[in-house]
Design a protein around this motif. Structure first.
Motif, short mmCIF file in Angstrom:
data_model
loop_
_atom_site.label_atom_id
_atom_site.label_comp_id
_atom_site.label_asym_id
_atom_site.label_seq_id
_atom_site.Cartn_x
_atom_site.Cartn_y
_atom_site.Cartn_z
N GLY A 100 6.31 0.27 5.70
CA GLY A 100 6.28 1.95 5.79
C GLY A 100 5.33 2.54 5.14
N ARG A 101 5.31 2.14 4.08
CA ARG A 101 4.15 2.82 2.85
C ARG A 101 2.64 2.40 3.46
N ASP A 104 2.06 3.89 6.73
CA ASP A 104 1.56 5.16 6.68
C ASP A 104 0.13 5.67 6.04
N ARG A 105 -0.19 4.44 5.18
CA ARG A 105 -1.44 4.88 4.63
C ARG A 105 -2.70 4.39 5.12
N THR A 304 10.73 8.42 7.83
CA THR A 304 9.73 9.24 8.82
C THR A 304 10.60 10.15 9.70
N PHE A 312 1.49 6.35 12.90
CA PHE A 312 0.93 7.04 11.73
C PHE A 312 -0.41 7.62 12.05
N GLY A 315 -1.59 11.14 11.30
CA GLY A 315 -1.19 11.79 10.08
C GLY A 315 0.35 11.97 9.97
N ALA A 316 0.98 12.67 10.77
CA ALA A 316 2.44 12.52 10.95
C ALA A 316 2.95 11.45 11.84
N PRO A 317 3.99 10.98 11.56
CA PRO A 317 4.50 9.90 12.31
C PRO A 317 5.01 10.41 13.83
N GLY A 425 -6.50 7.63 -0.58
CA GLY A 425 -5.76 7.46 0.70
C GLY A 425 -6.42 6.57 1.48
N ARG B 84 5.15 16.67 9.58
CA ARG B 84 4.55 16.71 8.39
C ARG B 84 3.62 15.63 8.15
N ALA B 85 2.36 16.14 8.28
CA ALA B 85 1.31 14.95 8.28
C ALA B 85 1.29 14.51 6.71
N ARG B 86 0.75 13.49 6.52
CA ARG B 86 0.57 12.78 5.07
C ARG B 86 -0.70 13.47 4.63
N ARG B 91 3.60 11.55 1.83
CA ARG B 91 3.69 10.42 3.00
C ARG B 91 4.14 11.35 4.15
N SER B 93 5.90 12.28 7.37
CA SER B 93 7.45 12.55 7.75
C SER B 93 7.74 13.83 8.66
#
Lengths: 425, 556
Positions: A100-101, A104-105, A304, A312, A315-317, A425, B84-86, B91, B93
């Motif tokens: 997940g990390r 996201d990245r 998330t 992702f 930006g946001a899931p 990032g 909510r963008a990273r 992160r 979410s």
């Protein structure tokens, strides 16, 4: 980090990662190369623990490499990717957290190798919900167990033993629990106490049967002679048994509902259970959890807000249960790098694709086509400690290694890749 | 590194400090005494004109565990509308009513909260709850573990077991699940529902075990007291949501027989049966009882209008209310001869008579309970409203004009039945600091949170003193966690992971043999698999410290 083993509180018993029942009462002995299940075993556990490592170490395009080199190459591929797919996801909580990390990245997508089956249930959960129960409730309360789609023991070998097998319950002795199979009957050698009925119906048409039973339960007229290939009388009798059971349960394994729009069948089942609960108690039991599918979904959900098939890139899931399917993302070329994670079962190979692929695979895995990067990883509960969710989405069990191992866990391998991506990032 | 927070107006009720201009000093994550003339201040913040309080503590918020993850799974529409963008720091979410853990942690901190307590952890689900809280950044956390419908306890009680054994079991459960308090939800009712009982009155016998909710409240409140667990038994009373349930609530207070008892989301339990619709406010009676019973405390569980989701261990009640779900979907679960849960999305409407009266009842309770140390500011997130509505709720409490304007907008029949308009009370900043800082820390037995005295953990929130209190409490100017700046102008500037708070009361380990036998005979996991180790906890929490608070044994 999952690599540092947590001492088992009771080292005599071992917790098995090889199906969604995650039994915690096994006795495993033997040598590190060949662990053997001595007690509380099953064919799935025997196969799982018997997987012999073939791979010596990481490879880049088939050439031996160190973990650091393989991680660097994986990071290079991910850096250039616009929409990496983190697929497979057969790993423990720690591996799912790391995936997940990284997703996201890198603006990636999360899906599981059992995603197609999991989605059949998720669509129902998102649309209407359900009333369900868990294994210990069945173990102590159930007096009528219905298996929609037929016997589930090929996927969950100890299911009957661990639920309705016991005579002694919290509420007195149970002479037996009636079992009804909708679809194929019990596998050879299955012993069941209590009356067994096999209704050899047409499983893909079961939704009709559930609809008929809902109508019968509501006292509405039914203008049909048959449903799902069986006379209405069969369903009339079954719904009457359901209505009069003290604590009935209907279980299904979504992988067995492999036909178009199976979610509608599952929803019809769940709505029937809701109707029954107006007057009596009756519960559903979705069976899953194998290859860490419930685990991957649970972790993605809490991190998330969305579960599997979250992307992702924006930006946001964002979750899309159809667009973010592994098969589709690979077929359309939308995914430009595939990270395939399969640490539990060596036979769950990456899908055939020309998309550059990074495999974090069981050390016994033999790939048909050499991927860009292959990192052999340990199995949670065999090589390293970890956590897996059981089929009922409630119980997360701790797993402990049965042997000492130099294989990295999925979490460690993904962390190495993340570290190789560098700062920022 | 010595930090000075200079010249702010400090509200620190634990020390009776009511808006005095003071300098605060912070070193190594703690508040320290003013340094000597030779000591160098490394960094100083000029807080002239600012309001300074300890970091806020939410003592009842459903932030982690199975039912929350079910709520998340059920509500993609909730998440889509609130992404909510990273960022390079945080992160990605999302989620309004059932946010992901990352969004939860960031948003709490951005509102000046630095500790959150999950109030309904099922023993078999404790590992998941701690995993989720471990992935909740920024804030400290802890949980209350649910007992009272678990077959082990009910069997003990039915067999006439001595209180001593029940105490051992309660203590073992706290150890095994790494929690800080004991919660009981619809005492015995979750079990009774599995036997198809649909209502369960305070003095009604459980159909199988023959024990009553009152019996369960008595033995559990006694166990908590005798074990010396600081937090009183945390009680979600019987008959939640039913008209006339105020009588049950008053009976529940009595059931503790003088021992400490905390009544949670009491708004949902303060209903009468007067009026044409047989639904009325009993807030005055309830507040009067709280005022007259020094051993009782409550949090409100205020409802606020809008879309949310209700997630509760009270499967019996949630199933009864399932027809009210909006959108129309719900989940109810029976869980492991341990407990249960129910999740249904809900939309509170100001035009709806019942919802409008619920809104007024919650505010009446807030304003009629006279001791701010015994009433806590909660919405029972997300059940009454998402926690992000707290600044709005604070304004309703602090600003009578605003409150009456809002009252003027709700359902007229409900308005006519409420005494709210006649209540002049306005909460002060000092009282808000009690409700949201000093009192929660005290009732949890955490001595170094919720205040700004020497030795306190340097969790500090700094607000601009704006007349619009909603605005003020929405975006603090600075939030410090363990002495580090984590939020500036309402935005995260540093990610931290907080710590877990637990208690470990002493017990006779003889109970473990009984538990092992029980699990081996009847459950589908071993007792050992339920137990969470300290190392596991630390790993769940990204290396979080697991802090154990002392228990002082009460007299049996």
């Amino acid at each position: 980090m999952s690599g540092s083993p947590i001492p088992a509180p009771d080292s005599a018993a071992v917790t098995c990662p090889f199906c969604g029942l995650v039994c915690d009462d096994l006795v495993v002995t033997g040598t590190p190369d060949a662990p053997e299940v001595r007690a509380s075993g099953c064919p799935t556990a025997a196969n799982g623990y018997g997987q012999r490592a073939r791979s010596d170490g990481p490879r880049i395009a088939g050439r031996p490499a160190t973990l650091a080199e393989a991680a660097a190459e994986a990071a290079r591929l991910l850096r250039g990717a616009r929409r990496p797919l983190f697929g497979g996801l057969a790993t423990d909580v720690e591996g799912a957290r790391a995936a997940g990390r990284l997703a996201d990245r890198t603006g990636g997508v999360l899906d599981h190798m059992n995603g197609a089956a999991a989605v059949r249930n998720l669509l129902v959960l998102q649309d209407g919900g359900w009333i369900t129960t868990t294994l210990s409730e069945i173990r102590n309360r159930c007096d009528l167990l219905i298996l929609a789609g037929g016997d589930v023991t090929p996927r969950f070998p100890r299911f009957f033993e661990r639920t309705i097998g016991a005579r002694e319950t919290l509420f007195g002795d149970r002479p037996g629990c009636d079992v009804v199979f909708l679809g194929h009957g019990p596998s050879k050698g299955t012993t069941l106490r209590g009356a067994v009925e096999v209704i050899g119906c047409d499983v893909p048409a079961l939704g009709d049967a559930f609809g008929v039973m809902r109508a019968l339960l509501a006292g509405r007229p039914v203008d049909a002679d048959a449903a799902a290939g069986m006379p209405i009388a069969v369903w009339r009798k079954l719904v009457e048994r359901m209505r009069t059971a003290t604590y009935g349960v209907i279980a299904w394994a979504a992988p067995d509902f492999d036909f178009p729009h199976a979610e509608l069948t599952i929803q019809a089942l769940c709505e029937l259970v809701k109707d029954l609960n107006r007057a009596t108690r009756f519960s559903g039991l979705p069976l899953g959890g194998s290859d860490g599918d419930v685990t991957a979904d649970a972790v993605a959900l809490w991190q998330t807000g969305f579960g599997l098939r979250a992307a992702f890139g924006g930006g946001a899931p964002e979750q899309d249960l159809h667009l973010n399917a592994t098969e589709r993302l690979l077929a359309t070329g939308e995914a430009d790098v595939l990270v395939w994670i399969a640490s539990i079962n060596a036979t769950r190979l990456p899908p055939a694709t020309t998309t550059p692929t990074i495999v974090l695979g069981h050390a016994a895995m033999t790939v048909a086509r050499e991927p860009a990067v292959f990192i052999p990883v340990g199995t949670p509960g065999v090589d390293h400690a970890g956590h897996l969710f059981r089929t009922d989405r409630v119980v997360a069990l701790p797993l402990f290694p049965v042997r000492s191992s130099t294989l990295p866990s999925v979490a460690q391998a993904l962390s190495a890749i993340e570290a190789a991506l560098g700062g920022g990032g | 590194m010595l930090l000075r927070l200079a010249g702010g107006r400090v509200y620190d009720p634990a020390h009776g400090v009511n808006g005095e201009i003071r300098d605060l000093y912070v070193r190594d994550g703690r508040i320290v005494a003013a340094p000597g003339p030779d000591e160098r201040v490394d960094q100083s913040y000029d807080l002239t004109g600012r309001v300074v309080m300890a970091g806020a503590i939410d003592m009842h918020t459903h932030i982690g565990g199975g039912k929350l993850n079910i709520a998340r799974a059920m509500l993609p529409e909730d998440h889509r509308s609130d992404p909510r963008a990273r960022s390079p720091l945080t992160r990605g979410s999302c989620g309004h009513a059932a946010p992901g853990t990352f969004a939860t942690g960031y948003r709490y901190a951005e509102m000046g909260y630095t500790a959150c307590f999950e109030p309904a952890i099922l023993p078999v689900n404790a590992r998941q709850a701690h995993l989720e809280m471990g992935d909740t950044p920024m804030v400290d956390k802890g949980g209350y573990v649910m007992l009272g419908s678990d077959d082990f306890l009910l069997r003990l009680m039915a067999s006439g077991a001595e209180q001593r054994l029940i105490n051992d079991y309660v203590a073992w459960t706290l150890h095994a699940t790494r929690c800080i308090g004991i919660k009981v939800v619809n005492p015995g009712g979750i079990s009774a529902f599995k036997f198809n009982q649909r209502r369960f009155e305070l003095d009604e016998k459980h159909g199988f075990y023959g024990v009553t909710p009152r019996d369960i409240l008595r033995v559990l409140s006694r166990a908590v007291h005798e074990l010396g667990v600081p937090h009183p038994l945390h009680v979600h009373s019987s008959n939640l949501g039913l008209p006339g349930n105020a009588d049950t609530t008053l009976g529940t207070i009595q059931a503790a027989e003088g021992l400490p008892i905390h009544l949670t989301h009491i708004q949902f339990h303060s209903y009468g049966t007067e009026g044409a619709r047989k639904f009325s406010s009993a807030a005055a009676r309830i507040a009067e009882a709280i005022n007259a019973t020094p051993n009782a405390s409550c949090d409100v569980g205020q409802i606020l209008f809008g879309q949310t989701v209700t997630a509760s261990g009270d499967s019996m009640t949630q199933h009864r209310n399932s027809g009210l779900a909006s959108p129309k979907k719900f989940v109810v679960m029976d869980i492991e001869c341990d407990a249960g849960c129910g999740v249904l999305p809900f939309k509170y409407r100001d035009t709806n008579f019942v919802n409008a009266l619920q809104w007024a009842i919650g505010l009446e309770v807030f304003l009629l309970v006279t001791d701010p140390w015994r009433v806590f500011l909660t919405t029972d997130h997300p059940n009454g409203a998402p926690f992000t509505t707290y600044p709005h709720l604070i304004r309703l409490l602090m600003d009578r004009t605003f409150r009456n304007e809002r009252l003027g907008l709700v359902n007229a029949d409900a308005r006519a039945l409420s005494t709210l308009a006649s209540i002049d009370r306005e909460y002060s900043l000092y009282e808000i600091a009690i409700l949201t800082r000093a009192a929660p820390a005290r009732i949890l037995g955490i001595t170094d949170l919720g205040h700004l005295g020497t030795g306190a953990t340097a969790d500090i929130t700094v607000y601009r003193d704006e007349p619009d209190r909603e605005r003020m409490f929405s975006t603090p100017e600075y939030v410090f966690k363990d002495g580090e700046l984590i939020v500036r102008n309402g935005a995260v500037v540093k990610v931290t992971w907080g710590r877990y708070h637990t208690v470990e009361p002493a017990y006779d380990r003889g109970i473990e043999r009984r538990l092992k036998e029980h699990f081996d005979r009847y459950q589908t996991i071993r007792a050992a698999s339920l137990q969470i180790s300290r190392d596991e906890m630390a790993a769940f929490g990204h290396g979080a410290e697991v802090r154990t608070h002392p228990c002082r044994r009460g007299t049996p």
